[in-house]
Design a protein around this motif. Sequence first.
Motif, short mmCIF file in Angstrom:
data_model
loop_
_atom_site.label_atom_id
_atom_site.label_comp_id
_atom_site.label_asym_id
_atom_site.label_seq_id
_atom_site.Cartn_x
_atom_site.Cartn_y
_atom_site.Cartn_z
N PRO A 177 2.10 -2.45 8.30
CA PRO A 177 1.36 -2.15 7.34
C PRO A 177 1.36 -0.43 7.71
O PRO A 177 1.75 0.15 8.44
CB PRO A 177 -0.24 -2.83 7.85
N THR A 206 -1.38 1.34 8.61
CA THR A 206 -1.38 1.42 10.07
C THR A 206 -0.70 0.96 11.46
O THR A 206 -0.81 1.20 12.33
CB THR A 206 -2.64 -0.23 9.96
N ALA A 207 0.66 0.80 11.09
CA ALA A 207 1.46 0.76 11.99
C ALA A 207 2.42 1.94 11.79
O ALA A 207 3.70 1.43 12.83
CB ALA A 207 1.85 -0.96 12.58
N GLY A 257 3.06 0.94 2.88
CA GLY A 257 3.07 -0.60 4.12
C GLY A 257 3.99 -1.83 2.60
O GLY A 257 4.10 -1.75 2.15
N ASP A 275 0.49 5.79 1.23
CA ASP A 275 0.20 6.64 1.82
C ASP A 275 -0.29 7.90 0.46
O ASP A 275 0.56 7.86 -0.10
CB ASP A 275 1.23 6.57 3.03
N GLU A 278 0.98 -0.89 0.23
CA GLU A 278 -0.23 -0.48 -0.06
C GLU A 278 0.80 1.35 -0.31
O GLU A 278 2.29 0.92 0.58
CB GLU A 278 -1.35 -0.09 1.54
#
Length: 89
Positions: free
Chosen positions: A63, A65-66, A50, A42, A40
Amino acid sequence: MPELRPSVGRLVHYVSHGTPVRGDGSQAHPPACRSAVVTEVDADDPGRVGLAVLNPTGQFFHPLTAGGAVHAEAETRLGGSWHWPEVVT
């Protein structure tokens, strides 16, 4: 030549963090480059991605999200960053 931008599926190098630094400043396993696949990107910061990192002993997922991994080239390659693979001739 235009600047390369990461996209899903591209292969990059991830710099591992290595093991914690001992009291004498050494590490059992120092940071190392690992192969990784971009999973992924951003939308607001294309330098943050990611990754699915391929280690000799298994996979590691990093990821967005982390926190994702940030782009770094040359001498700024710290643990947790990614860079384009070097050209080998």
